[in-house]
Write an enzyme that holds these catalytic residues in place. Sequence first.
Site, PDB file in Angstrom:
ATOM      1  N   HIS A  64       0.876  -1.184   0.000  1.00 45.33           N
ATOM      2  CA  HIS A  64       0.000   0.000   0.000  1.00 45.33           C
ATOM      3  C   HIS A  64       0.908   1.227   0.000  1.00 45.33           C
ATOM      4  O   HIS A  64       1.445   1.595   1.046  1.00 45.33           O
ATOM      5  CB  HIS A  64      -0.892   0.000   1.239  1.00 45.33           C
ATOM      6  N   ASN A  96      -6.691   0.475  -2.227  1.00 43.58           N
ATOM      7  CA  ASN A  96      -7.444   1.140  -1.154  1.00 43.58           C
ATOM      8  C   ASN A  96      -6.788   2.446  -0.730  1.00 43.58           C
ATOM      9  O   ASN A  96      -6.650   2.751   0.444  1.00 43.58           O
ATOM     10  CB  ASN A  96      -7.626   0.210   0.057  1.00 43.58           C
ATOM     11  N   HIS A 238      -2.401 -12.720   1.915  1.00 42.46           N
ATOM     12  CA  HIS A 238      -2.042 -12.923   3.329  1.00 42.46           C
ATOM     13  C   HIS A 238      -2.808 -14.049   4.040  1.00 42.46           C
ATOM     14  O   HIS A 238      -3.537 -13.805   5.005  1.00 42.46           O
ATOM     15  CB  HIS A 238      -2.165 -11.627   4.119  1.00 42.46           C
ATOM     16  N   ASP A 311       2.691  -6.993   2.381  1.00 40.55           N
ATOM     17  CA  ASP A 311       1.499  -6.266   2.821  1.00 40.55           C
ATOM     18  C   ASP A 311       1.935  -5.009   3.586  1.00 40.55           C
ATOM     19  O   ASP A 311       1.389  -4.691   4.651  1.00 40.55           O
ATOM     20  CB  ASP A 311       0.549  -7.121   3.667  1.00 40.55           C
TER      21      ASP A 311
HETATM   22  O1  DOR Z   1      -3.595  -4.796   7.949  1.00 37.79           O
HETATM   23  C1  DOR Z   1      -4.109  -4.360   6.917  1.00 37.79           C
HETATM   24  N1  DOR Z   1      -3.863  -3.107   6.476  1.00 37.79           N
HETATM   25  N2  DOR Z   1      -4.972  -5.126   6.237  1.00 37.79           N
HETATM   26  C2  DOR Z   1      -5.687  -4.625   5.216  1.00 37.79           C
HETATM   27  O2  DOR Z   1      -6.440  -5.350   4.635  1.00 37.79           O
HETATM   28  C3  DOR Z   1      -5.593  -3.210   4.833  1.00 37.79           C
HETATM   29  C4  DOR Z   1      -4.287  -2.686   5.185  1.00 37.79           C
HETATM   30  C5  DOR Z   1      -4.201  -1.195   5.032  1.00 37.79           C
HETATM   31  O3  DOR Z   1      -4.435  -0.693   3.931  1.00 37.79           O
HETATM   32  O4  DOR Z   1      -3.842  -0.513   5.998  1.00 37.79           O
HETATM   33 ZN    ZN Z   2      -2.977  -5.193   2.210  1.00 40.67          ZN
HETATM   34 ZN    ZN Z   3      -5.746  -7.372   2.902  1.00 44.10          ZN
END
Ligand code: DOR
Ligand code: ZN
Ligand code: ZN
Length: 449
Positions: A64, A96, A238, A311
């Site tokens: 992200h 996102n 994940h 992630d």
């Molecule tokens: O831990 C997470 N953080 N899981 C997610 O699905 C979204 C992500 C985020 O964008 O912060």
């Molecule tokens: Zn993620």
């Molecule tokens: Zn996720």
Amino acid sequence: MVTFDCCIEDAKIYFGGKLVEGGIVIDNGKIVKIIKDVALIQADHKINAKKNLILPGCIDVHAHLRDFKLSYKEDFYTGTCSAAKGGITTVLDMPNSQPPTINVNILKERKKAAKKKTVINIGFYAAIPSNIDEISLLVREGIFGFKLYLHHPLTEINVESDEELTKYFSEIAKWNTILAIHPDDKKTIEKKLSLLKREKLSPLDIFLKTYTPEGEKKAVERCLRIIEKTRTLLHACHVSNSAALHAIQNAKERSLNVTCEVTPHHLLLKTSDLKHWGAFAKTLPPLRTQQDIEALWEGLKKGIIDVIATDHAPHAVEEKEKGFLEAPPGVPGFETMLPLMLTMVKYEKMRLDALVALTSHNPAKIFGLRNKGEIAEGFDADLVLIDMKKEYLIKPELFSSKAKYSPFSGWKAKAKVVATIVNGIAVMEDDEILVPAGSGKILERGAFS
Ligand code: DOR
Ligand code: ZN
Ligand code: ZN
């Protein structure tokens, strides 16, 4: 005599599944030759690897990068500098963001902004657009996959209806594009949250009882049932527990088109670490049990897990300091994944060839990143130099990421990324970023049929 752009000498190169001593000749961003002795090679730039290990750069298919309205958490420059410091040469950015990547215009804006700031290669995911006709437009615009948050869709699609999901999954299948899922179950979460808030439970227990292994497994099984009909290429993000993993194993045995990934935090940390760190180790899915961790390691050994991804989900420290339930889930992972996984190689928890497959070779194959994920003639010169003897403590205050916290804070890494080369250019050496913002590339997936 020809003069090449760059030549790396005196290295231990991961080539053809083995470590070979020699050098790498690079021209126009590509690997031209791998040779024993580079003494006779003329190059504009010579790098002495000092007998360090050279692996293909990591391809992180789950990150992200934020930017835009979430720049206070991370931006394309800080995020990609952080990735370069961790030996990652390509990342795929999740949708996102704010605004979320839900249509071609936003995707184009993201690509444009990223081009100005990135120091590595970036490709993009998009959310599944509610207007089904936009699926093909996003594919044509070069996305590497669609991402579906089954508990929290970013668009107006009705995630509770199998019929509706089947429609979207079929359209995505037509374009031979990956559908990555965050497996959880919206209904279970909503029901549990409302019930649990009335009981006298700690915030941590409410969280753990809401985002359960059963919810994760249920969502995985549901998507597997749908792709049995639609033949969509499904990628489970994940995977964190043994039940979800077994569902995937079972589907693989039935030759369904499913791949999956695991994160270093789910492999190395458990619920007691979440208790210790509080919100600073809060992620979705949550850290699970020792038994789940063992199942994940077994899944790696058996080849059920295809990919290790970070992630990388950075948040501001002030956000993490809110109460446990209010704090957003997510931890930064770019600067810790490779050093920690190499540490596991040194502990003989996994083999080096397996690690390279999981962090480079398989991600390239699964996501259609042509000419990446391997050190071989004709491949892109995306490389990482590693000192396998250098030990150091993980100190989040030294991260290039804006998110200066980590549940791995204080861990001892037993290998260090000393340089990262992207498209033949040394981007990072000894923790210094050597290139200006914008020197990296925006990747687009080519035609598929
Ligand atoms: O831990 C997470 N953080 N899981 C997610 O699905 C979204 C992500 C985020 O964008 O912060
Ligand atoms: Zn993620
Ligand atoms: Zn996720």
